[in-house]
Design a protein around this motif. Structure first.
Motif, PDB file in Angstrom:
ATOM      1  N   ASP A  45     -15.473   5.199   6.827  1.00 32.92           N
ATOM      2  CA  ASP A  45     -14.624   6.346   7.162  1.00 32.92           C
ATOM      3  C   ASP A  45     -15.164   7.662   6.620  1.00 32.92           C
ATOM      4  N   ILE A  46     -16.442   7.695   6.243  1.00 35.94           N
ATOM      5  CA  ILE A  46     -16.974   8.911   5.655  1.00 35.94           C
ATOM      6  C   ILE A  46     -18.185   9.467   6.404  1.00 35.94           C
ATOM      7  N   GLN A  47     -18.938   8.638   7.115  1.00 36.39           N
ATOM      8  CA  GLN A  47     -20.196   9.105   7.683  1.00 36.39           C
ATOM      9  C   GLN A  47     -20.127   9.518   9.152  1.00 36.39           C
ATOM     10  N   THR A  48     -19.452   8.748   9.985  1.00 37.15           N
ATOM     11  CA  THR A  48     -19.467   9.017  11.416  1.00 37.15           C
ATOM     12  C   THR A  48     -18.885  10.395  11.740  1.00 37.15           C
ATOM     13  N   VAL A  49     -19.627  11.140  12.565  1.00 41.38           N
ATOM     14  CA  VAL A  49     -19.167  12.429  13.084  1.00 41.38           C
ATOM     15  C   VAL A  49     -19.219  12.328  14.608  1.00 41.38           C
ATOM     16  N   GLU A  50     -18.095  12.538  15.265  1.00 45.39           N
ATOM     17  CA  GLU A  50     -18.052  12.412  16.714  1.00 45.39           C
ATOM     18  C   GLU A  50     -18.992  13.434  17.368  1.00 45.39           C
ATOM     19  N   LEU A  51     -19.493  13.081  18.531  1.00 42.17           N
ATOM     20  CA  LEU A  51     -20.547  13.859  19.169  1.00 42.17           C
ATOM     21  C   LEU A  51     -20.207  15.338  19.361  1.00 42.17           C
ATOM     22  N   PRO A  52     -19.031  15.699  19.862  1.00 37.28           N
ATOM     23  CA  PRO A  52     -18.736  17.130  20.012  1.00 37.28           C
ATOM     24  C   PRO A  52     -18.767  17.889  18.689  1.00 37.28           C
ATOM     25  N   ARG A  53     -18.235  17.256  17.635  1.00 35.97           N
ATOM     26  CA  ARG A  53     -18.243  17.905  16.321  1.00 35.97           C
ATOM     27  C   ARG A  53     -19.664  17.990  15.773  1.00 35.97           C
ATOM     28  N   TYR A  54     -20.465  16.964  16.018  1.00 42.73           N
ATOM     29  CA  TYR A  54     -21.865  16.990  15.594  1.00 42.73           C
ATOM     30  C   TYR A  54     -22.577  18.196  16.201  1.00 42.73           C
ATOM     31  N   LYS A  55     -22.352  18.436  17.482  1.00 41.42           N
ATOM     32  CA  LYS A  55     -22.965  19.594  18.139  1.00 41.42           C
ATOM     33  C   LYS A  55     -22.490  20.897  17.494  1.00 41.42           C
ATOM     34  N   GLU A  56     -21.217  20.979  17.192  1.00 45.67           N
ATOM     35  CA  GLU A  56     -20.692  22.171  16.524  1.00 45.67           C
ATOM     36  C   GLU A  56     -21.373  22.383  15.177  1.00 45.67           C
ATOM     37  N   ASN A  57     -21.580  21.303  14.455  1.00 46.55           N
ATOM     38  CA  ASN A  57     -22.187  21.410  13.127  1.00 46.55           C
ATOM     39  C   ASN A  57     -23.634  21.870  13.197  1.00 46.55           C
ATOM     40  N   ILE A  58     -24.400  21.298  14.109  1.00 43.16           N
ATOM     41  CA  ILE A  58     -25.796  21.725  14.255  1.00 43.16           C
ATOM     42  C   ILE A  58     -25.845  23.185  14.667  1.00 43.16           C
ATOM     43  N   ASP A  59     -24.953  23.581  15.557  1.00 40.49           N
ATOM     44  CA  ASP A  59     -24.848  24.987  15.967  1.00 40.49           C
ATOM     45  C   ASP A  59     -24.567  25.879  14.760  1.00 40.49           C
ATOM     46  N   TYR A  60     -23.647  25.439  13.916  1.00 40.72           N
ATOM     47  CA  TYR A  60     -23.301  26.210  12.712  1.00 40.72           C
ATOM     48  C   TYR A  60     -24.505  26.352  11.779  1.00 40.72           C
ATOM     49  N   LEU A  61     -25.243  25.269  11.566  1.00 40.66           N
ATOM     50  CA  LEU A  61     -26.383  25.307  10.641  1.00 40.66           C
ATOM     51  C   LEU A  61     -27.475  26.241  11.157  1.00 40.66           C
ATOM     52  N   ILE A  62     -27.752  26.176  12.445  1.00 41.16           N
ATOM     53  CA  ILE A  62     -28.768  27.062  13.022  1.00 41.16           C
ATOM     54  C   ILE A  62     -28.316  28.517  12.920  1.00 41.16           C
ATOM     55  N   THR A  63     -27.058  28.766  13.256  1.00 47.11           N
ATOM     56  CA  THR A  63     -26.524  30.125  13.217  1.00 47.11           C
ATOM     57  C   THR A  63     -26.579  30.696  11.808  1.00 47.11           C
ATOM     58  N   LEU A  64     -26.243  29.871  10.821  1.00 46.48           N
ATOM     59  CA  LEU A  64     -26.285  30.333   9.437  1.00 46.48           C
ATOM     60  C   LEU A  64     -27.712  30.660   9.019  1.00 46.48           C
ATOM     61  N   ALA A  65     -28.655  29.806   9.395  1.00 45.52           N
ATOM     62  CA  ALA A  65     -30.069  30.087   9.082  1.00 45.52           C
ATOM     63  C   ALA A  65     -30.507  31.402   9.715  1.00 45.52           C
ATOM     64  N   LYS A  66     -30.140  31.596  10.973  1.00 49.68           N
ATOM     65  CA  LYS A  66     -30.516  32.843  11.661  1.00 49.68           C
ATOM     66  C   LYS A  66     -29.934  34.059  10.963  1.00 49.68           C
ATOM     67  N   SER A  67     -28.702  33.934  10.474  1.00 53.57           N
ATOM     68  CA  SER A  67     -28.052  35.079   9.817  1.00 53.57           C
ATOM     69  C   SER A  67     -28.781  35.487   8.543  1.00 53.57           C
TER      70      SER A  67
END
Length: 257
Positions: A85-107
């Motif tokens: 109950d700690i590791q799995t991230v559903e696919l839509p949320r996974y995409k949101e997270n990768i988007d967030y990480l890239i956006t933060l790096a760009k900033s």
């Protein structure tokens, strides 16, 4: 005295990249290439997912100055088939997270390279988990789920126009396997068309990388830098401090020129 930095950010596959695997280790190889030019910083966290990553990365960027380049390598744990109950991230949320990480790096004006999750061998994985006291009766993951997460990461990278390393397909093509053959891999099947030992080329325990996989990843990272961020190629960066032959013996402060 503060060097510019190359951040390796990911899960256990990143964490273990400093460990010698069949004569090769990713992080030392990168440090050797960038010695006196960039410090290679390992921020890999075993067992972590992209959900944890979005909590951690802001803190890393607060504490580490001068990061010029980073890899973002999550998805292996995110795609686990609900085995805890700690590791799995559903696919839509996974995409949101990768988007967030890239956006933060760009900033922060950090160049990023996204690495997609690779392949899975459930039999080796179950043996590995059993050694740690974890018992499962189903595939912890499967190559179709990993493919879907890899494709999702690729889509987000493309949206942001940042380079993507498609390890799933790179490993597949190295062996000449089809997607369908990899999708068939399961503890529920007696025979796999890719062969019982096929995935051992790339996976030491069903999840983590062999030296061969790390070599492939190393070469792909260098390729992406050369193609997308040529200003950060090792050959295009100056060394820190003067070459010893250029030091003025009468003025040792010339070291810093």
């Amino acid at each position: 005295m503060s060097y510019d930095k190359f951040l390796l950010f990911g899960d256990s596959i990143t964490q273990f990249s400093n460990t010698l695997q069949n004569g090769f280790a990713l992080q030392p190889a990168l440090q050797d290439l960038y010695v006196r030019k960039l410090d290679i910083i390992n921020r890999g966290f075993s067992g972590y997912s992209s959900e944890h990553a979005r909590v951690i990365l802001p803190k890393i960027l607060e504490s580490e100055a001068n990061i010029k380049l980073m890899t973002i390598f999550f998805g292996t744990n995110d795609s686990f088939d609900h085995i805890n109950d700690i590791q799995t991230v559903e696919l839509p949320r996974y995409k949101e997270n990768i988007d967030y990480l890239i956006t933060l790096a760009k900033s922060k004006d950090i160049k990023s390279i996204v690495v997609g999750p690779s392949l899975h061998d459930p039999r080796m994985c179950l043996e590995f988990f059993a050694e740690g006291g974890r018992q499962y009766t189903k595939d912890p993951n499967n190559n179709q789920r990993l493919y879907e997460y890899s494709e999702a990461a690729k889509e987000v990278a493309k949206k942001h126009n940042v380079p993507f390393i498609d390890l799933w397909n790179i490993f597949r093509e190295t062996k000449g396997w089809t997607k369908e053959e990899l999708f068939e891999v399961s503890i529920a099947k007696d025979n796999w068309s890719i062969g019982e030992d096929g995935l051992k080329t790339f996976l030491s325990d069903g999840i983590h990388f062999t030296g061969e996989s790390y070599k492939i990843l190393y070469n792909e990272i260098i390729k992406r830098i050369d193609e997308n961020y040529p200003e950060l190629k090792s050959d295009n960066l100056s060394i820190n401090f003067s070459d010893w032959k250029d030091i003025n013996p009468k003025d040792l402060s010339s070291i810093f020129k």
